[in-house]
Design a protein around this motif. Structure first.
Motif, PDB file in Angstrom:
ATOM      1  N   PRO A  73       0.798  -1.236   0.000  1.00 58.35           N
ATOM      2  CA  PRO A  73       0.000   0.000   0.000  1.00 58.35           C
ATOM      3  C   PRO A  73       0.827   1.280   0.000  1.00 58.35           C
ATOM      4  CG  PRO A  73      -0.938  -1.592   1.529  1.00 58.35           C
ATOM      5  CD  PRO A  73       0.374  -2.157   1.077  1.00 58.35           C
ATOM      6  N   ASP A  74       2.061   1.235   0.502  1.00 61.37           N
ATOM      7  CA  ASP A  74       2.868   2.458   0.560  1.00 61.37           C
ATOM      8  C   ASP A  74       3.804   2.609  -0.638  1.00 61.37           C
ATOM      9  OD1 ASP A  74       4.511   0.365   1.204  1.00 61.37           O
ATOM     10  OD2 ASP A  74       5.467   1.331   2.923  1.00 61.37           O
ATOM     11  N   LEU A  75       3.685   1.738  -1.637  1.00 58.22           N
ATOM     12  CA  LEU A  75       4.520   1.842  -2.833  1.00 58.22           C
ATOM     13  C   LEU A  75       4.085   3.054  -3.659  1.00 58.22           C
ATOM     14  CD1 LEU A  75       6.780   0.071  -4.266  1.00 58.22           C
ATOM     15  CD2 LEU A  75       4.931  -0.726  -5.751  1.00 58.22           C
ATOM     16  N   LEU A  76       5.050   3.846  -4.121  1.00 59.99           N
ATOM     17  CA  LEU A  76       4.769   5.052  -4.893  1.00 59.99           C
ATOM     18  C   LEU A  76       5.050   4.824  -6.375  1.00 59.99           C
ATOM     19  CD1 LEU A  76       6.443   7.719  -2.563  1.00 59.99           C
ATOM     20  CD2 LEU A  76       4.010   7.120  -2.708  1.00 59.99           C
ATOM     21  N   PRO A  77       4.406   5.595  -7.264  1.00 56.44           N
ATOM     22  CA  PRO A  77       4.695   5.465  -8.701  1.00 56.44           C
ATOM     23  C   PRO A  77       6.173   5.632  -9.029  1.00 56.44           C
ATOM     24  CG  PRO A  77       2.703   6.752  -8.384  1.00 56.44           C
ATOM     25  CD  PRO A  77       3.283   6.523  -7.015  1.00 56.44           C
ATOM     26  N   SER A  78       6.852   6.543  -8.340  1.00 52.43           N
ATOM     27  CA  SER A  78       8.278   6.759  -8.605  1.00 52.43           C
ATOM     28  C   SER A  78       9.124   5.562  -8.195  1.00 52.43           C
ATOM     29  CB  SER A  78       8.767   8.014  -7.876  1.00 52.43           C
ATOM     30  OG  SER A  78       8.553   7.897  -6.476  1.00 52.43           O
ATOM     31  N   ASP A  79       8.605   4.726  -7.288  1.00 45.54           N
ATOM     32  CA  ASP A  79       9.324   3.511  -6.911  1.00 45.54           C
ATOM     33  C   ASP A  79       9.379   2.521  -8.074  1.00 45.54           C
ATOM     34  OD1 ASP A  79       9.718   4.427  -4.309  1.00 45.54           O
ATOM     35  OD2 ASP A  79       7.817   3.590  -3.614  1.00 45.54           O
ATOM     36  N   LEU A  80       8.462   2.668  -9.024  1.00 49.91           N
ATOM     37  CA  LEU A  80       8.435   1.804 -10.202  1.00 49.91           C
ATOM     38  C   LEU A  80       9.220   2.406 -11.358  1.00 49.91           C
ATOM     39  CD1 LEU A  80       4.633   0.858 -10.279  1.00 49.91           C
ATOM     40  CD2 LEU A  80       6.491  -0.426  -9.238  1.00 49.91           C
ATOM     41  N   SER A  81       8.957   3.678 -11.627  1.00 48.80           N
ATOM     42  CA  SER A  81       9.492   4.303 -12.837  1.00 48.80           C
ATOM     43  C   SER A  81      10.906   4.832 -12.673  1.00 48.80           C
ATOM     44  CB  SER A  81       8.575   5.448 -13.267  1.00 48.80           C
ATOM     45  OG  SER A  81       8.487   6.422 -12.233  1.00 48.80           O
ATOM     46  N   GLY A  82      11.253   5.274 -11.476  1.00 47.22           N
ATOM     47  CA  GLY A  82      12.536   5.925 -11.260  1.00 47.22           C
ATOM     48  C   GLY A  82      12.344   7.414 -11.008  1.00 47.22           C
ATOM     49  N   ILE A  83      13.429   8.097 -10.726  1.00 50.35           N
ATOM     50  CA  ILE A  83      13.347   9.520 -10.384  1.00 50.35           C
ATOM     51  C   ILE A  83      14.511  10.290 -11.003  1.00 50.35           C
ATOM     52  CG2 ILE A  83      12.149   9.137  -8.191  1.00 50.35           C
ATOM     53  CD1 ILE A  83      14.891   9.504  -6.800  1.00 50.35           C
ATOM     54  N   ASN A  84      14.306  11.595 -11.124  1.00 48.44           N
ATOM     55  CA  ASN A  84      15.398  12.511 -11.444  1.00 48.44           C
ATOM     56  C   ASN A  84      15.917  13.091 -10.131  1.00 48.44           C
ATOM     57  OD1 ASN A  84      15.611  12.528 -14.333  1.00 48.44           O
ATOM     58  ND2 ASN A  84      13.618  13.546 -14.404  1.00 48.44           N
ATOM     59  N   PHE A  85      17.208  12.949  -9.879  1.00 48.48           N
ATOM     60  CA  PHE A  85      17.775  13.488  -8.642  1.00 48.48           C
ATOM     61  C   PHE A  85      18.931  14.431  -8.972  1.00 48.48           C
ATOM     62  CE2 PHE A  85      20.473   9.942  -9.627  1.00 48.48           C
ATOM     63  CZ  PHE A  85      21.731  10.278  -9.148  1.00 48.48           C
ATOM     64  N   TYR A  86      19.190  15.332  -8.051  1.00 40.17           N
ATOM     65  CA  TYR A  86      20.242  16.327  -8.266  1.00 40.17           C
ATOM     66  C   TYR A  86      21.589  15.748  -7.852  1.00 40.17           C
ATOM     67  CZ  TYR A  86      22.791  20.732  -8.161  1.00 40.17           C
ATOM     68  OH  TYR A  86      23.710  21.738  -8.381  1.00 40.17           O
ATOM     69  N   ASN A  87      22.494  15.672  -8.810  1.00 41.66           N
ATOM     70  CA  ASN A  87      23.844  15.169  -8.559  1.00 41.66           C
ATOM     71  C   ASN A  87      24.740  16.344  -8.181  1.00 41.66           C
ATOM     72  OD1 ASN A  87      26.504  14.150  -8.730  1.00 41.66           O
ATOM     73  ND2 ASN A  87      25.863  12.590 -10.215  1.00 41.66           N
ATOM     74  N   GLN A  88      25.119  16.395  -6.916  1.00 44.70           N
ATOM     75  CA  GLN A  88      25.911  17.529  -6.435  1.00 44.70           C
ATOM     76  C   GLN A  88      27.301  17.578  -7.072  1.00 44.70           C
ATOM     77  OE1 GLN A  88      25.866  17.160  -2.156  1.00 44.70           O
ATOM     78  NE2 GLN A  88      23.923  18.261  -1.975  1.00 44.70           N
ATOM     79  N   LYS A  89      27.819  16.431  -7.485  1.00 41.71           N
ATOM     80  CA  LYS A  89      29.159  16.421  -8.088  1.00 41.71           C
ATOM     81  C   LYS A  89      29.158  17.071  -9.467  1.00 41.71           C
ATOM     82  CE  LYS A  89      30.841  12.306  -5.665  1.00 41.71           C
ATOM     83  NZ  LYS A  89      31.397  10.927  -5.815  1.00 41.71           N
ATOM     84  N   THR A  90      28.121  16.792 -10.247  1.00 35.23           N
ATOM     85  CA  THR A  90      28.064  17.338 -11.608  1.00 35.23           C
ATOM     86  C   THR A  90      27.257  18.629 -11.684  1.00 35.23           C
ATOM     87  OG1 THR A  90      26.089  16.036 -12.153  1.00 35.23           O
ATOM     88  CG2 THR A  90      28.239  15.011 -12.551  1.00 35.23           C
ATOM     89  N   PHE A  95      18.986  10.980 -14.090  1.00 36.03           N
ATOM     90  CA  PHE A  95      17.876  10.037 -14.020  1.00 36.03           C
ATOM     91  C   PHE A  95      18.347   8.704 -13.453  1.00 36.03           C
ATOM     92  CE2 PHE A  95      15.256   6.704 -16.194  1.00 36.03           C
ATOM     93  CZ  PHE A  95      14.108   6.919 -15.452  1.00 36.03           C
ATOM     94  N   ARG A  96      17.617   8.230 -12.448  1.00 34.20           N
ATOM     95  CA  ARG A  96      17.891   6.920 -11.864  1.00 34.20           C
ATOM     96  C   ARG A  96      16.734   5.993 -12.232  1.00 34.20           C
ATOM     97  NH1 ARG A  96      18.751   7.237  -5.745  1.00 34.20           N
ATOM     98  NH2 ARG A  96      20.820   7.959  -6.411  1.00 34.20           N
ATOM     99  N   PRO A  97      16.952   5.036 -13.142  1.00 31.42           N
ATOM    100  CA  PRO A  97      15.855   4.170 -13.603  1.00 31.42           C
ATOM    101  C   PRO A  97      15.291   3.313 -12.475  1.00 31.42           C
ATOM    102  CG  PRO A  97      17.778   4.005 -15.038  1.00 31.42           C
ATOM    103  CD  PRO A  97      18.221   4.734 -13.813  1.00 31.42           C
ATOM    104  N   GLY A  98      13.995   3.089 -12.539  1.00 33.35           N
ATOM    105  CA  GLY A  98      13.339   2.203 -11.586  1.00 33.35           C
ATOM    106  C   GLY A  98      13.293   0.777 -12.106  1.00 33.35           C
ATOM    107  N   ILE A 130       8.110   5.052 -20.979  1.00 28.74           N
ATOM    108  CA  ILE A 130       7.638   5.737 -19.783  1.00 28.74           C
ATOM    109  C   ILE A 130       8.134   7.175 -19.831  1.00 28.74           C
ATOM    110  CG2 ILE A 130       9.616   5.103 -18.323  1.00 28.74           C
ATOM    111  CD1 ILE A 130       7.465   4.602 -16.088  1.00 28.74           C
ATOM    112  N   THR A 131       7.270   8.103 -19.440  1.00 32.31           N
ATOM    113  CA  THR A 131       7.593   9.522 -19.485  1.00 32.31           C
ATOM    114  C   THR A 131       7.747  10.051 -18.067  1.00 32.31           C
ATOM    115  OG1 THR A 131       6.340   9.777 -21.540  1.00 32.31           O
ATOM    116  CG2 THR A 131       6.867  11.779 -20.310  1.00 32.31           C
ATOM    117  N   ILE A 132       8.903  10.657 -17.807  1.00 31.71           N
ATOM    118  CA  ILE A 132       9.210  11.195 -16.480  1.00 31.71           C
ATOM    119  C   ILE A 132       9.706  12.623 -16.650  1.00 31.71           C
ATOM    120  CG2 ILE A 132      10.617  10.925 -14.400  1.00 31.71           C
ATOM    121  CD1 ILE A 132      10.824   7.939 -15.133  1.00 31.71           C
ATOM    122  N   ASP A 133       9.025  13.557 -16.003  1.00 21.45           N
ATOM    123  CA  ASP A 133       9.378  14.979 -16.094  1.00 21.45           C
ATOM    124  C   ASP A 133       9.481  15.442 -17.545  1.00 21.45           C
ATOM    125  OD1 ASP A 133       9.454  15.067 -13.350  1.00 21.45           O
ATOM    126  OD2 ASP A 133      11.631  14.829 -13.214  1.00 21.45           O
TER     127      ASP A 133
END
Length: 325
Positions: A73-90, A95-98, A130-133
């Motif tokens: 019940p607590d699974l989120l859509p982003s847990d399936l598809s993946g997310i865009n995260f901010y890479n502080q090094k670059t 994008f981190r694929p799910g 799949i379309t993300i952002d």
């Protein structure tokens, strides 16, 4: 790949499944049919009847990437598809694929997740992307979703939305094993896990070639009309509020082609359509209110339709060979 090679390939996969799965011949044939028809499968049965095991051994039989998601019940859509995260090094978003980025996806107990999370699979199942952002990412090919679910009256489950159900080529129910099969299961699992014996017997390229051959399996115009009459009959039934859609007609066509291939034929006959009709159509029917909907009622309606719709007199294609064979 020609017809003989495809039949041999299917036989190898079936033998691999038989090392682990006891009985369930009809369910195995339908699962292989869906694989050849490039369609997704919903395995529905009570807990403990081997749904997840069947999906896992099929995945092990194919030399392709495989991922499993345990729906909660607590699974989120982003847990399936993946997310865009901010890479502080670059200093850029990355994008981190799910887990949906795989060839075979096991969605275990899919009806324990919320409808919002369930619906997040719609685009990936229908369009293989799949379309993300605002950015579209293509998925692997072949891409097969094998979802398992417990009956909707089980505690803590959410019924799948109609649009989600329509994306599954088939819903397969295998039921409890017979007495003899039950004894055989205990004997087989007594000392070791036979799943360890399952090895890859088909590559992704093999499956894609078999799917192309399946799409070329011949079907006569008379049988195309037979498929349309079957789906139209479900819409006219007084017990059905929403009958089979044009997508369902296409699904029945593809499934009958796949079933013909695993039977070793390069053309479809009426028995192929009848063999897959319940698995393809029953889960797509929305029954009329006030009927006291019960388990298996939609399947009975499809079976009644098959008894009532006239079978064409000369259904088999004249050539008896698949195009490109």
């Amino acid at each position: 790949m020609n017809l003989q090679e495809a039949v041999k390939l299917v036989g190898s996969i079936r033998e691999n499944l038989a090392k682990v799965i006891v009985g369930k011949k009809e369910g195995v044939d339908l699962l292989l049919t869906a694989l050849l028809a490039n369609g997704h499968v919903l395995l529905e049965d009570v807990p403990g009847t081997g749904k997840t095991l069947l999906a896992k051994v099929l995945a092990r039989s194919l030399d392709s990437s495989f991922k499993r998601i345990q729906f909660t019940p607590d699974l989120l859509p982003s847990d399936l598809s993946g997310i865009n995260f901010y890479n502080q090094k670059t200093g850029e978003f990355q994008f981190r694929p799910g887990p949906v980025f795989t060839s075979i996806l096991l969605a275990d107990e899919i009806n324990r997740a919320t409808p919002r999370t369930q619906s997040s699979l719609l685009e990936s199942m229908e369009e293989r992307q799949i379309t993300i952002d605002g950015v579209t990412h293509m998925l692997e090919s072949p891409f097969l979703v094998i979802a398992t679910q417990n009956p909707v009256d089980s505690q803590g489950t959410f019924p799948l939305p109609e649009a989600q159900l329509d994306r599954f080529l088939m819903r397969i129910t295998t039921g409890y094993p017979s007495f003899e099969e039950g004894v055989h299961i205990l004997q087989r699992f007594r000392e070791s896990n036979p799943l360890d014996e399952a090895v890859p017997v088909a590559s992704a390229a093999d499956i894609l070639a078999a799917q192309r051959l399946t799409a070329a399996i011949e079907i006569s115009d008379e049988l195309l009309g037979y498929i349309i009459r079957i789906t139209e009959a479900t819409r006219k039934s007084s017990s059905v509020r929403l009958g089979a859609s044009p997508r369902a007609s296409g699904a029945l066509l593809r499934a009958s082609q796949g079933y013909a291939l695993i039977q070793g034929r390069s053309y479809v006959i009426p028995d192929d359509i009848k063999a897959v009709a319940v698995a393809v159509l029953a889960h797509r029917l929305l029954l009329s209110r006030g009927l006291g909907v019960r388990e298996g009622q939609a399947a009975e309606i499809v079976q009644q339709v098959l008894r009532e719709v006239e079978v064409p007199a000369e259904p088999v294609a004249a050539s008896g060979k698949a195009r490109g064979e």
